[in-house]
Design an enzyme around this catalytic site. Structure first.
Site, PDB file in Angstrom:
ATOM      1  N   LYS A   1       0.816  -1.102   0.118  1.00 15.24           N
ATOM      2  CA  LYS A   1       0.016   0.023  -0.074  1.00 15.24           C
ATOM      3  C   LYS A   1       0.790   1.240   0.105  1.00 15.24           C
ATOM      4  O   LYS A   1       0.370   2.362  -0.477  1.00 15.24           O
ATOM      5  CB  LYS A   1      -0.807   0.102   1.135  1.00 15.24           C
TER       6      LYS A   1
HETATM    7  C1  LIG Z   1      -3.961  -4.756   0.264  1.00 14.91           C
HETATM    8  C2  LIG Z   1      -3.489  -5.900  -0.135  1.00 14.91           C
HETATM    9  C3  LIG Z   1      -3.815  -7.081  -0.871  1.00 14.91           C
HETATM   10  C4  LIG Z   1      -4.870  -6.928  -1.949  1.00 14.91           C
HETATM   11  O1  LIG Z   1      -4.712  -5.791  -2.792  1.00 14.91           O
HETATM   12  P1  LIG Z   1      -5.825  -5.242  -3.850  1.00 14.91           P
HETATM   13  O2  LIG Z   1      -5.259  -4.095  -4.604  1.00 14.91           O
HETATM   14  O3  LIG Z   1      -7.018  -4.869  -2.937  1.00 14.91           O
HETATM   15  O4  LIG Z   1      -6.281  -6.486  -4.815  1.00 14.91           O
HETATM   16  C5  LIG Z   1      -2.701  -8.002  -1.131  1.00 14.91           C
HETATM   17  N1  LIG Z   1      -1.784  -8.192  -0.202  1.00 14.91           N
HETATM   18  C6  LIG Z   1      -1.535  -7.192   1.119  1.00 14.91           C
HETATM   19  C7  LIG Z   1      -0.420  -7.475   1.818  1.00 14.91           C
HETATM   20  C8  LIG Z   1      -2.485  -6.251   1.072  1.00 14.91           C
HETATM   21  O5  LIG Z   1      -2.152  -5.294   1.967  1.00 14.91           O
END
Ligand SMILES: *Cc1c(COP(=O)(O)O)cnc(C)c1O
Length: 495
Positions: free
Chosen positions: A113
């Site tokens: 993120k």
């Molecule tokens: C948010 C997240 C995901 C999923 O990503 P999306 O964009 O919501 O599909 C996968 N792995 C981790 C560690 C995340 O924080």
């Protein structure tokens, strides 16, 4: 470059407007009118560039109301040596010939993120200036873990912004909670909510729809906004690392410019993998985008059958960031694949709201399977994958990444497709210490920050700085409110 809504393509707005509005008023998501093209000559040019330069190059194709000089400034501040513990920002790790991991967790909160939330605050505040918005923005976040911390860290001490994060009192891990309650910065607030993630999320939605509050806030010079992945300003920075990874494989001699690769992506809200799809539409030589799910396999079923049905049991798994039943960003994919049929998409989303289910046309279904493959796996398989990967390759991966790696191995076994593949690695294993220790067959006697040292001792892999330093930090925020008190907490914060 103009942007339009997936539910009404007749209205066009600028990139700055799309980023400051977040969601379209008709409930749709903003998408670029045209997808800029990335030829092999452009990739050739990008081979020499740093990650930061690649980010400016790609993002400026979509953000023509931002000067290149501006973007360079934002990118250099966001992806700095101070915030990221790896000089390549998003390094590609080779496991063996043809098998690579794109590590997206070298940022300040150790999850992918950060790749978007480190730069979104710059894009957002610049968008406010460009659209003549005079109020300050207050970002409200309801989080089940990773997003809250990444948003706090991204918006910390950013001028013209405040950020308040609500997390469910008993719904986040000890480490995630400590990450948030020890947050530094003069414009941040963190508050626990009695109940589960749904309670926190509903509370935030009620605050957003409170007209009287909106007026009071405007009088005080504020408006509310959100930092979740429906915002174009969060999606676009993610397109960059797909292209950057491809360049890195060329530079390593693993592929030649023009060779196809596959990406396998651990998926929740469909934001990350959608960014890979945009990279493919731009012309990045990509064969399959493999959508990996845990036991919550709503996307696996959708890709296999063309039926999206959220009426199913919700499972709590050891890869919690993928525990999702409604993947919002799928709407953008369907818009593209339907030939931008906004009426059709509005209809699907209305059906999803009413009955929790829709079925796409055979044409859309066929288009989905041209670009996407899918697979899912259980918690047991996830743990086995973590253990095997560590024992065989001395490579430690987190639970989300392990889901993707397992799904990729299944895909290869089933199809015999050995195209060079990149697993998108979305979190540091140290964010999910208890599950990773369990996978390695270790005792999980301790809790909280102690687990970080246990995992480090068990594997000899050093913990990332921001997590190992947690043990020396004092929590700053200890408030806990009921759902109905959340609104007062926001007003207190903005006084
Ligand atoms: C948010 C997240 C995901 C999923 O990503 P999306 O964009 O919501 O599909 C996968 N792995 C981790 C560690 C995340 O924080």
């Amino acid at each position: 470059m103009r942007y339009q809504s997936t539910r009404d393509k007749s209205v066009f707005i600028t990139a700055a407007e799309a980023i400051s509005q977040g969601l379209a008023r008709d409930g749709g998501l903003f998408v670029p009118e045209l997808i800029p093209k990335l030829g092999s000559d452009a990739i050739e040019k990008m081979l020499e560039m740093t990650y930061q330069e690649r980010a400016v190059y790609v993002m400026s194709m979509y953000l023509d109301d931002f000067a290149e000089k501006e973007l360079r400034e934002y990118v250099n501040s966001a992806y700095s040596a101070e915030s990221f513990d790896h000089a390549d920002i998003a390094p590609v790790k080779k496991l063996e010939d043809g098998m690579y991991f794109l590590e997206l967790w070298h940022g300040p909160t150790c999850a992918f993120k950060d790749m978007a939330l480190q730069i979104l605050p710059y894009l957002l505040t610049a968008s406010l200036d460009k659209t003549g918005e005079e109020r300050q923005v207050c970002i409200l976040v309801a989080t089940s873990g990773d997003t809250g911390k990444a948003a706090l860290e991204g918006f910390r001490d950013v001028p013209r912004t405040k950020i308040m994060v609500f997390y469910p009192k008993d719904g986040v891990s000890d480490i995630q909670k400590l990450q948030m309650t020890t947050q530094q910065g003069n414009n941040v607030d963190v508050c626990a909510v009695e109940g589960n993630f749904d309670d926190a999320q509903t509370g935030v939605k009620i605050i957003f729809s409170d007209e009287a509050l909106r007026e009071r806030l405007t009088e005080n010079g504020y408006f509310l906004s959100s930092a979740n992945s429906i915002n174009w300003g969060r999606l676009l920075p993610q397109v960059v690392y797909y292209i950057s990874a491809y360049c890195d494989l060329i530079n390593d001699g693993a592929i030649q410019n023009g060779d196809k690769v596959n990406f396998c992506v651990p998926t929740g809200n469909f934001g990350d993998i959608l960014a890979g799809y945009y990279a493919k539409l731009m012309g990045l030589p990509t064969d399959k985008l493999i959508c990996a799910s845990n036991k919550n396999d709503v996307l696996t079923e959708f890709i296999n059958t063309g039926v999206y049905d959220k009426n199913r049991q919700f499972y709590t798994t050891i890869s919690p960031s993928m525990d999702i039943l409604v993947s919002s960003n799928l709407e953008r994919l369907l818009f593209e694949l339907s030939g931008k049929d906004d009426k059709l998409i509005s209809g699907y989303m209305a059906q999803l709201g009413k009955s929790g289910k829709y079925t796409v046309t055979p044409e859309i279904k066929a288009a989905v399977t041209r670009d996407f493959c899918c697979g899912c796996c259980s918690d047991e398989e996830t743990k086995d994958t973590i253990r095997d990967t560590f024992e065989q390759d001395k490579y430690l991966i987190d639970t989300h990444t392990a889901v993707a790696y397992k799904v990729l191995k299944d895909y290869r076994a089933k199809t015999g497709d050995n195209t060079p593949a990149i697993v998108v690695s979305t979190a540091s294993p140290y964010k999910f210490c208890d599950s990773v220790l369990e996978a390695l067959g270790r005792e999980v006697g301790d809790n909280g920050v102690m687990l970080i040292e246990n995992l480090s001792q068990a594997t000899g892999v050093p913990a990332p700085g921001p997590l190992s330093s947690l043990k020396d930090k004092k929590p700053r925020f200890d408030r806990c409110v009921s759902k109905s008190e959340m609104i007062n907490a926001v007003e207190d914060f903005l006084k």
